[in-house]
Write an enzyme that holds these catalytic residues in place. Structure first.
Site, PDB file in Angstrom:
ATOM      1  N   CYS A  33      70.062  43.691  63.833  1.00 46.77           N
ATOM      2  CA  CYS A  33      70.588  42.611  64.522  1.00 46.77           C
ATOM      3  C   CYS A  33      69.075  41.762  64.910  1.00 46.77           C
ATOM      4  O   CYS A  33      68.067  41.935  64.349  1.00 46.77           O
ATOM      5  CB  CYS A  33      71.110  43.351  65.881  1.00 46.77           C
ATOM      6  SG  CYS A  33      69.738  44.107  67.087  1.00 46.77           S
ATOM      7  N   CYS A  84      71.860  47.817  69.066  1.00 46.59           N
ATOM      8  CA  CYS A  84      72.759  48.096  67.939  1.00 46.59           C
ATOM      9  C   CYS A  84      72.604  49.422  67.406  1.00 46.59           C
ATOM     10  O   CYS A  84      73.333  49.962  66.444  1.00 46.59           O
ATOM     11  CB  CYS A  84      72.922  47.212  66.837  1.00 46.59           C
ATOM     12  SG  CYS A  84      71.593  47.174  65.964  1.00 46.59           S
ATOM     13  N   ILE A 127      32.822  39.778  49.585  1.00 45.51           N
ATOM     14  CA  ILE A 127      31.949  40.776  48.912  1.00 45.51           C
ATOM     15  C   ILE A 127      32.731  41.277  47.797  1.00 45.51           C
ATOM     16  O   ILE A 127      33.839  41.799  47.863  1.00 45.51           O
ATOM     17  CB  ILE A 127      31.625  41.918  49.916  1.00 45.51           C
ATOM     18  CG1 ILE A 127      30.971  41.226  51.149  1.00 45.51           C
ATOM     19  CG2 ILE A 127      30.672  43.064  49.246  1.00 45.51           C
ATOM     20  CD1 ILE A 127      30.522  42.400  52.175  1.00 45.51           C
ATOM     21  N   HIS A 156      51.617  37.831  56.637  1.00 43.78           N
ATOM     22  CA  HIS A 156      52.214  39.393  56.305  1.00 43.78           C
ATOM     23  C   HIS A 156      52.810  39.668  57.782  1.00 43.78           C
ATOM     24  O   HIS A 156      53.113  40.998  57.703  1.00 43.78           O
ATOM     25  CB  HIS A 156      51.533  40.158  55.689  1.00 43.78           C
ATOM     26  CG  HIS A 156      51.001  39.849  54.468  1.00 43.78           C
ATOM     27  ND1 HIS A 156      49.834  40.164  53.888  1.00 43.78           N
ATOM     28  CD2 HIS A 156      51.565  39.194  53.306  1.00 43.78           C
ATOM     29  CE1 HIS A 156      49.634  39.796  52.691  1.00 43.78           C
ATOM     30  NE2 HIS A 156      50.807  39.107  52.355  1.00 43.78           N
ATOM     31  N   ASN A 204      46.155  39.263  57.458  1.00 39.08           N
ATOM     32  CA  ASN A 204      45.993  40.610  58.332  1.00 39.08           C
ATOM     33  C   ASN A 204      46.982  40.362  59.197  1.00 39.08           C
ATOM     34  O   ASN A 204      47.631  39.383  59.812  1.00 39.08           O
ATOM     35  CB  ASN A 204      44.451  40.259  58.999  1.00 39.08           C
ATOM     36  CG  ASN A 204      43.381  40.216  57.973  1.00 39.08           C
ATOM     37  OD1 ASN A 204      43.472  40.820  56.804  1.00 39.08           O
ATOM     38  ND2 ASN A 204      42.487  39.776  58.292  1.00 39.08           N
ATOM     39  N   SER A 238      38.947  38.286  51.139  1.00 35.83           N
ATOM     40  CA  SER A 238      40.286  38.406  50.548  1.00 35.83           C
ATOM     41  C   SER A 238      39.966  38.308  48.787  1.00 35.83           C
ATOM     42  O   SER A 238      39.093  37.497  48.424  1.00 35.83           O
ATOM     43  CB  SER A 238      41.393  37.240  50.724  1.00 35.83           C
ATOM     44  OG  SER A 238      42.462  37.864  49.915  1.00 35.83           O
ATOM     45  N   CYS A 283      67.191  51.084  67.643  1.00 32.61           N
ATOM     46  CA  CYS A 283      67.348  49.899  68.478  1.00 32.61           C
ATOM     47  C   CYS A 283      68.276  50.072  69.723  1.00 32.61           C
ATOM     48  O   CYS A 283      69.492  50.722  69.434  1.00 32.61           O
ATOM     49  CB  CYS A 283      67.960  48.938  67.519  1.00 32.61           C
ATOM     50  SG  CYS A 283      68.442  47.243  68.328  1.00 32.61           S
TER      51      CYS A 283
END
Length: 305
Positions: free
Chosen positions: A160, A211, A275, A149, A132, A249, A208
């Site tokens: 950068c 940069c 589940i 993740h 998550n 999961s 950004c």
């Protein structure tokens, strides 16, 4: 009267938080005893959590039967390549994420998150890995956590080394779009909401500030790979464990299922609390189909030590 209204409001909030929990059976006392017995035999428990643990906090997932995004919508999460290649895709993503951020950032951990944090406090859990990106484990007090993740709480430049907190980026988005106000709407698993093309068309996305590169949430999008260093770290943690507990999961994506394979190869026993079916069921020593919040808080900490 005030007490009655307060009780009704609490009930409504509980119902809303369970809106994305799929249909499930009531937990059986024997299941709690079996899981308690499994956990008592482990001195260095490795825990892997997925989206199912956060549905009880009101965050929808992708694959839950009947209530997940794939079952209720034809919308699909953005792909990494699409985000990087298309300015319009990035504009749409950030507009929807901007609208959903106030609600997303206010989600709170539920009793399952808090129970896991307590287990870590007493030394039961050697490491926690979550698929998550909601940071609810951190909010609950867990510290030994790998966010497999990534996390929605950071934004990074793809050109950068610049990064900033998502909350700070929200302020940048507000300044760039003073006439567009976030609104309360049904949230999606990625923390965004559905908008019309007209609402997206005028949205401005800052580049950004260092940069002028592309800014992206610090999240592994679909089609991208989990960084090798992160995978290697998790593998080392799993090697040091003597039991694996999977919570919420389906193990559908390989980024998580690879650790099931490693546990099997290392003869590490696996318990699954979820589940519905999972990709790892045939490898599990124990499988319990129940809502995590109905099971985990009922495990006596004293029985685990």
């Amino acid at each position: 009267m005030l007490s009655s209204r307060s009780s009704q409001a609490d009930f409504s909030r509980r119902c809303a938080s369970l809106a994305f929990v799929p249909k499930h059976h009531d937990v059986r006392e024997e299941d709690i005893e079996r899981l308690s017995d499994f956990l008592s035999r482990s001195k260095n428990l490795f825990v892997l959590t997925g989206a199912g643990i956060s549905t009880e906090s009101g965050i929808p997932d992708y694959r839950s039967e009947g209530v997940g995004l794939y079952a209720t919508s034809d919308k699909r999460p953005i792909q990494h390549k699409v985000f990087m290649d298309s300015g319009k895709a990035r504009q749409s993503y950030w507009a929807r994420n901007y609208m959903g951020w106030p609600r997303w950032s206010n989600f709170q951990p539920n009793k399952s998150h808090r129970t896991i944090a307590k287990w870590e406090d007493v030394g039961k859990i050697s490491h926690l890995v979550t698929q998550n990106v909601d940071q609810l484990h951190y909010k609950a007090g867990s510290r030994s956590v790998t966010e497999l993740h990534g996390t929605n709480s950071l934004v990074t430049c793809m050109n950068c080394s610049y990064y900033l907190p998502r909350m700070a980026f929200q302020r940048m988005l507000v300044e760039a779009n003073p006439s567009i106000k976030p609104r309360d709407a049904e949230i999606r698993p990625d923390g965004d909401v559905e908008l019309t093309p007209e609402e997206v068309a005028n949205f401005r996305v800052p580049a950004c500030p260092k940069c002028n590169g592309i800014l992206k949430p610090y999240v592994v999008f679909f089609g991208d790979n989990v960084p090798k260093a992160r995978v290697d770290q998790v593998r080392r943690k799993l090697t040091q464990s003597d039991g694996m507990l999977v919570i919420g999961s389906s193990l559908y994506v390989f980024s998580a299922f690879r650790f099931i394979n490693q546990a099997v190869e290392s003869n590490i026993p696996i318990a699954i609390l979820n589940i519905g079916e999972t990709r790892g069921d045939k490898h599990a020593t124990l499988k319990i189909e129940a809502k995590a919040g109905d099971v985990l808080p009922k495990i006596e900490i004293g029985s685990l030590l």
